[in-house]
Design an enzyme around this catalytic site. Structure first.
Site, short mmCIF file in Angstrom:
data_model
loop_
_atom_site.label_atom_id
_atom_site.label_comp_id
_atom_site.label_asym_id
_atom_site.label_seq_id
_atom_site.Cartn_x
_atom_site.Cartn_y
_atom_site.Cartn_z
N GLU A 79 0.98 -1.15 0.04
CA GLU A 79 0.03 -0.07 0.07
C GLU A 79 0.91 1.33 -0.09
OE1 GLU A 79 -1.59 -0.93 4.46
OE2 GLU A 79 -2.09 1.19 3.69
N CYS A 111 -3.66 -2.78 4.11
CA CYS A 111 -3.14 -3.94 4.69
C CYS A 111 -3.65 -5.58 4.36
CB CYS A 111 -2.80 -3.87 6.10
SG CYS A 111 -2.29 -2.25 6.86
N HIS A 233 -3.73 -9.28 11.77
CA HIS A 233 -3.17 -8.16 11.28
C HIS A 233 -2.57 -7.41 12.37
CE1 HIS A 233 -1.82 -4.40 9.22
NE2 HIS A 233 -2.93 -3.88 9.93
N1 CAA Z 1 1.23 2.77 30.83
C1 CAA Z 1 0.72 1.72 29.95
N2 CAA Z 1 -0.16 1.80 29.20
C2 CAA Z 1 -0.49 3.04 28.96
C3 CAA Z 1 -0.23 4.25 29.32
C4 CAA Z 1 1.22 3.71 30.34
N3 CAA Z 1 1.76 5.00 31.03
N4 CAA Z 1 -0.43 5.24 28.95
C5 CAA Z 1 -1.62 4.94 28.04
N5 CAA Z 1 -1.60 3.71 28.01
C6 CAA Z 1 -2.51 2.89 27.10
C7 CAA Z 1 -3.98 3.35 27.00
O1 CAA Z 1 -4.68 3.17 28.43
C8 CAA Z 1 -4.44 2.63 25.92
O2 CAA Z 1 -4.66 1.30 26.17
P1 CAA Z 1 -5.99 0.88 25.71
O3 CAA Z 1 -6.27 0.97 24.37
O4 CAA Z 1 -6.41 -0.52 26.32
O5 CAA Z 1 -7.12 1.80 26.44
C9 CAA Z 1 -2.97 2.49 25.00
O6 CAA Z 1 -2.07 2.71 25.93
C10 CAA Z 1 -2.90 3.38 23.72
O7 CAA Z 1 -3.11 4.75 24.58
P2 CAA Z 1 -4.05 5.86 23.69
O8 CAA Z 1 -5.10 5.35 23.55
O9 CAA Z 1 -3.96 7.08 24.72
O10 CAA Z 1 -3.17 6.14 22.53
P3 CAA Z 1 -3.38 7.11 21.38
O11 CAA Z 1 -4.76 7.35 21.18
O12 CAA Z 1 -2.23 8.12 21.54
O13 CAA Z 1 -2.97 6.26 19.96
C11 CAA Z 1 -3.86 4.73 18.53
C12 CAA Z 1 -3.26 4.97 19.80
C13 CAA Z 1 -5.05 5.57 18.13
C14 CAA Z 1 -4.11 3.33 17.97
C15 CAA Z 1 -2.56 5.18 17.38
O14 CAA Z 1 -1.32 4.63 17.67
C16 CAA Z 1 -2.76 5.27 16.02
O15 CAA Z 1 -3.54 6.10 15.60
N6 CAA Z 1 -2.07 4.05 15.34
C17 CAA Z 1 -2.41 4.33 13.82
C18 CAA Z 1 -3.80 3.49 13.24
C19 CAA Z 1 -3.76 2.12 13.80
O16 CAA Z 1 -3.02 1.40 13.74
N7 CAA Z 1 -4.99 1.55 13.80
C20 CAA Z 1 -5.26 -0.07 13.95
C21 CAA Z 1 -6.64 -0.25 13.41
S1 CAA Z 1 -6.45 0.10 11.45
C22 CAA Z 1 -5.44 -1.13 11.05
O17 CAA Z 1 -5.00 -1.98 11.46
C23 CAA Z 1 -4.71 -0.79 9.68
C24 CAA Z 1 -3.27 -0.55 9.90
O18 CAA Z 1 -2.51 -1.04 9.71
C25 CAA Z 1 -2.95 1.03 10.29
#
Ligand code: CAA
Length: 388
Positions: A79, A111, A233
């Protein structure tokens, strides 16, 4: 006659950024990355590495074994394509010295496309069992700096030989699909980094898992309890853990949290230190399972959930073949991973910003990669690949 994966090999970049370094710069708790999203390191491509060089490096051991004439079709899933017209696999075809009678095509659906390639490869092999198909998935995952997606970057390629009577994994013909027009993650042609609605994307991933699983159950006699392991995935490791807990709950599985975790833990080892490799990630996860699982899993059923944003999802199954452990590339993979070089945050930014000319200007790129193939530069709008 069975059809499936006869051999599997992967490759990733020479550089990585430890997510502790990123956390320090961002003044974030490193456990958010190490525990919260389950990632430790992310692969960063060197200036002379891209989807073509990683793909050729991944496929080289396979072609060295079977010979350059053995493959009738090369399917390249990505991709993060490098050309709107020419298939990246055509460069790989030349670098590996493959037969002019081999057809080459590139496939895209976020993906997911490597899974479509594998299913089509299985159909081709079923029609002409003496032929082999090479499926390569290769991607460089990039998000904007200082966005939630940044810590989930990475890169890697995986090459799989699809054949009759495979030595690693027999793939079952029954599949469950789910397709839905959603905007959770996408990359318009004018952008080099993906746009993503992070939280929404994880929600859609889980919804697609439920729908694809339900469709799979309509066509397959296999139930949740029939599987020893599951490959998901892997945008980040924690996503697989969430997904598997979700699937276990949907199936009202009578299992402890540890038993549920044990069904996926070995699939995560490589991705935790490579990062997201989009199309390649689930199959690097399969490699991780086969190479790192302490017990011999011959004869057991593996469940696969392939997800491509946008979105297309598929659940399918396979059986691990007796003797599979003799045909893995464990040592080569471990050596490649051990030889990687950690970069500072400054070096990471330099790699991130390395010019990939969009204005057609010429560029000579010095040799950095330890891989066998590299991108030597750009001349007259052409990418120049060489064996190093
Ligand atoms: N210690 C332990 N855990 C902690 C922590 C700490 N100090 N601080 C935060 N966490 C935990 C949170 O509680 C959260 O856990 P849960 O999901 O179980 O609630 C986790 O860490 C992540 O924290 P946030 O939710 O605050 O993270 P974020 O909002 O900053 O980012 C994300 C998370 C949205 C997935 C981001 O990484 C992102 O946008 N990633 C890209 C998109 C992605 O990968 N999506 C996946 C589905 S799409 C797909 O699969 C296609 C692809 O390949 C992209």
């Amino acid at each position: 006659m069975s059809v499936g994966i006869d051999e599997i090999s992967f490759y990733t970049s020479n550089y990585y950024l430890d997510l502790r370094t990123l956390a320090e710069v961002q003044q974030t708790d490193p456990d958010k990355y190490y525990e919260g999203i389950g990632q430790e390191k992310m692969g960063m491509a060197a200036p002379d590495e891209d989807i073509v060089t990683m793909a050729a490096n991944a496929a080289l051991p396979l072609i060295e074994r079977v010979g350059s004439d053995a493959v009738s079709t090369l399917m390249f899933a990505t991709e993060t394509g490098i050309d709107q017209s020419k298939a990246a696999g055509v460069y790989v075809h030349r670098l590996l010295g493959m037969s002019n009678n081999c057809r080459v095509v590139e496939m895209k659906q976020a993906c997911y496309s490597a899974t479509a390639a594998i299913q089509m490869a299985c159909a081709l092999v079923a029609r002409t069992p003496e032929k082999k198909v090479l499926v390569i998935a290769s991607d460089v995952a990039r998000y904007d700096l200082d966005t939630p997606g940044e810590a989930t970057q990475g890169c890697g390629a995986v090459a799989m030989l699809i054949s009759a009577n495979p030595r690693l994994l027999e793939i079952d013909p029954e599949v469950g699909n789910h397709t839905e027009d959603v905007m959770d993650f996408w990359r318009p042609n004018y952008r080099s980094t993906a746009l993503v609605d992070g939280k929404y994307s994880t929600k859609i991933y889980l919804r697609a898992l439920k729908k694809a699983w339900e469709n799979f159950r309509d066509v397959s006699s296999l139930a949740f309890d029939d599987f020893s392991h599951f490959c998901y995935h892997l945008p980040f490791s924690r996503m697989a853990q969430k997904a598997h807990q979700h699937l276990a709950k949907l199936n009202k599985a009578d299992m402890t949290a540890e038993q549920i975790e044990a069904q996926i833990a070995d699939t995560l080892s490589y991705n935790r230190i490579i990062g997201n490799s989009y199309t390649a990630s689930m199959y690097i996860g399969l490699t991780s399972l086969l190479e790192n699982c302490k017990q011999n899993i011959a004869g057991t059923k593996i469940g696969f959930f392939s997800y491509g944003s946008g979105c297309v999802a598929e659940f399918f199954s396979g059986t691990v073949v007796a003797g599979y452990e003799k045909y893995l590339h464990c040592t080569e993979h471990q050596t490649m991973l051990d030889n990687r070089e950690e970069v500072s945050y400054e070096k990471y930014l330099e790699l991130y910003r390395h010019p990939d000319p969009r204005d057609g200007s010429d560029l000579t790129i010095e040799k950095v990669t330890k891989g066998h193939f590299r991108l030597a530069g750009f001349s007259q709008h052409k990418r120049e690949y060489v064996a190093s």
